[in-house]
Design an enzyme around this catalytic site. Sequence first.
Site, short mmCIF file in Angstrom:
data_model
loop_
_atom_site.label_atom_id
_atom_site.label_comp_id
_atom_site.label_asym_id
_atom_site.label_seq_id
_atom_site.Cartn_x
_atom_site.Cartn_y
_atom_site.Cartn_z
N ALA A 170 0.94 -1.22 0.07
CA ALA A 170 0.24 0.01 0.03
C ALA A 170 1.01 1.33 0.01
CB ALA A 170 -0.91 0.02 1.16
N LYS A 171 0.11 2.42 -0.24
CA LYS A 171 1.07 3.53 -0.09
C LYS A 171 0.27 4.64 -0.17
CE LYS A 171 5.42 4.91 -0.66
NZ LYS A 171 6.66 3.87 -0.38
#
Length: 428
Positions: free
Chosen positions: A116-117
């Site tokens: 994720a980011k």
Amino acid sequence: MPIQHEIPSYLTPHGTGPWGVYLEQIDRVTPHLGKLARWVETLKRPKRILIVDVPIERDNGTIAHFEGYRVQHNTSRGPGKGGVRFHQDVTLSEVMALSAWMTVKNAAVNVPYGGAKGGIRVDPKTLSQGELQRMTRRYTSEINIIIGPHKDIPAPDVNTNEQIMAWMMDTYSMNQGSTASGVVTGKPISLGGSLGRQEATGRGVFVVGCEAAAKRGMDIKGARVAVQGFGNVGGIAARLFAEAGARIVAVQDHQTTIVNENGLDVAAVQTHVSAHGSVAGFSGAEELKDRAQFWGVDCDILVPAALEQQITEANAHQIRATIILEGANGPTTPAADDILHDNGVLVVPDVIANAGGVTVSYFEWVQDFSSFFWTEDEINLRLTRIMREAFAAVWQLAEDKKVSLRTAAFIVGCTRVLQAREMRGLYP
Ligand code: GLU
């Protein structure tokens, strides 16, 4: 009625940005995935994308709006995991690429996370501390619905630090009604952070750098190192290389490039940067007038530790280093990869080279759940072991399959992700 295109518009056209680079890397690994290639489309579509409006009241009474993102690229192997970036150039497609590289990285070093980011398009230097805190808290509140210690765990990235993580942890905890230290990593030690986390990415770069040098018969002592970016990754890596006897011959930051053939005094550069916010004006070095000259600096090891797409077909030919250690995420384009390969330059890809940060994030998360904290020696020992093993496995695979280290790292990472995908099966 014409048939509607079913691919969301943000996924096409691929373009030449970071997401296009990532897709090209996936295309390059696909022929090596065997039967698992059947699932490869999974890797080309983020699982979940959240775009949020982040309004804050400025100190002067006006209202400012910022655009924020959290992308969960994949959660086949565990909760989402990856940093949060505050930068004026943040875009959705950049965050998508960064989240995808987290998926591959976490799998390549075998920490039990998906990828994720997050990010906000803002130049944090234009905000006061109060404004920065209000923006961070509002952003956290907006993404609160998809993050959590078992769902998705943010961490620091470009322009975010342990103070931002403390505000994020507090905001999430206030919303929950109880303190949840495991919701973010990279926290201050006093709030459940881990010893060694702050240095971990730079230390990991150094560890794999030593492994790569050994493979090339290069002695770190006396090796000439050039570093792009003097933040938490480049600055720490430069210090560790210098402590091991290497000469730091060039540093480039957002403002300027400094060079000194005899080796920069890294501690003095650090002090200068703390005081002035840049290496510009450092007295123990010469400044290069043209930024592009940095790539042609005579060195043995080059560490891009800033932003994506720095090494391109425009400058890859100039590079004189024999080893490139990707401290940044996505610093090299596929076209540049080919040029470097033809020129015999060994590229240790981001998904291995900079995985030290998320590895110690994993240690932090584990320590938070058990409320039992390890010594710094233990952390560094375990980090070093994981980095060495990951490097050795990727090296061996690259030899066996006669592919680049990047393709080998992608084979290891993507195989683990797609095996999990297949074992879990499609729901419903
Ligand atoms: N931002 C770092 C990276 O790109 C660390 C992420 C984390 O610790 O979750 O790998």
